[in-house]
Design an enzyme around this catalytic site. Structure first.
Site, short mmCIF file in Angstrom:
data_model
loop_
_atom_site.label_atom_id
_atom_site.label_comp_id
_atom_site.label_asym_id
_atom_site.label_seq_id
_atom_site.Cartn_x
_atom_site.Cartn_y
_atom_site.Cartn_z
N SER A 61 -2.73 2.28 -2.14
CA SER A 61 -1.39 2.10 -1.17
C SER A 61 -0.81 0.58 -1.52
O SER A 61 0.24 0.42 -1.12
CB SER A 61 -1.71 2.39 0.29
OG SER A 61 -2.13 1.20 0.81
N LYS A 97 -1.65 -3.93 4.16
CA LYS A 97 -0.35 -3.51 4.00
C LYS A 97 0.71 -4.76 4.06
O LYS A 97 -0.03 -5.99 4.43
CB LYS A 97 0.34 -2.77 5.08
CG LYS A 97 -0.69 -1.40 5.15
CD LYS A 97 -0.46 -0.29 4.23
CE LYS A 97 -1.27 0.97 4.76
NZ LYS A 97 -1.26 1.70 3.56
#
Length: 192
Positions: A61, A97
Site C-alpha cells: 500500500s 501510511k
C-alpha cells in the site's frame, strides 16, 4: 633402573612463563570484548525499543515509496505533519501510511484521484498513479480533533482513511514518523 628427572633450562622456563602470560592476556581481552558487546547490545535493544523502532513493511500500500519486506526505522513521536510517512497501531497491527491532513482540515478526493486539502490540490511526487480508490466516506471530509487523515501511496489498493473500515487515526495511536530505510542495502536512505 630409575628414570632421571630432566630439569628444564632457564630458556624453557621463560618460554613457558611467556606462554601462560599470553594466554592470560588473551582471556582478559576476550572477556573485555564480550562485556563490551553485551553492553552495546543492551543499549541497541533499548534504543530500538524506546526511541527508534525498526519495522518491516508488509504489503504494497505504500509503493513505490516503501515495498514489501523492506526494513525501516521510525522515530517515536506524536508530532507529525502532512506529507510525513507514519507508523500507527490499528487492530493490533502496525500500519504505515502518509499523513494527508490534520485536525480541522477538509479533505476531498476527486474522481481522477486528485487530493484537495482545504480546497488546494496536493503536490504528491511520491505517488505514481492517481486513483480515488476505495472511498466510502462523505466528501469533503473534515478531520476530527485529535485525529489524522492518512492514505497509502499506492492509492488504488490502499485501505486507509478514505474508508470507514479504517477511518481517521487518533494521534494517540501514532507510533512514530518513518525516517530511514535500512534494508535492502541498495535502497538505504531517507524516506521521503
Amino acid at each position: 633402573m630409575k628414570k632421571e628427572l630432566v630439569r628444564p633450562t632457564l630458556e624453557e622456563i621463560n618460554c613457558e612463563i611467556d606462554r601462560r602470560r599470553s594466554w592470560q592476556r588473551f582471556l582478559r581481552v576476550l572477556r573485555g570484548t564480550l562485556y563490551s558487546l553485551a553492553v552495546v547490545s543492551a543499549i541497541a535493544v533499548l534504543v530500538t525499543t524506546l526511541w527508534m523502532p525498526v519495522l518491516q513493511i508488509t504489503g504494497s500500500s505504500m509503493e513505490p515509496t516503501l515495498s514489501d519486506h523492506e526494513l525501516v526505522i521510525s522515530v517515536k513521536t506524536r508530532h507529525v505533519k502532512p506529507g510525513d510517512a507514519i507508523a500507527f497501531y490499528y487492530n493490533n497491527k502496525i500500519l504505515i501510511k502518509r499523513v494527508i491532513a490534520t485536525a480541522g482540515q477538509y479533505v476531498d478526493v476527486q474522481e481522477d484521484g486528485t487530493v484537495l486539502v482545504d480546497g488546494v490540490a496536493l503536490d504528491e511526487p511520491y505517488i505514481v498513479e492517481k486513483s480515488r480508490g476505495q472511498c466510502d466516506i462523505q466528501l469533503p471530509y473534515q478531520v476530527e480533533d485529535g485525529n489524522l487523515f492518512v492514505m497509502g501511496d499506492a492509492r488504488s489498493i490502499s485501505a486507509d482513511s478514505r474508508t470507514t473500515l479504517v477511518g481517521t487515526i487518533s494521534t494517540d495511536k501514532v507510533l512514530g514518523r518513518v525516517i530511514f530505510r535500512i534494508w535492502p542495502f541498495s535502497g538505504i536512505g531517507i524516506v521521503k
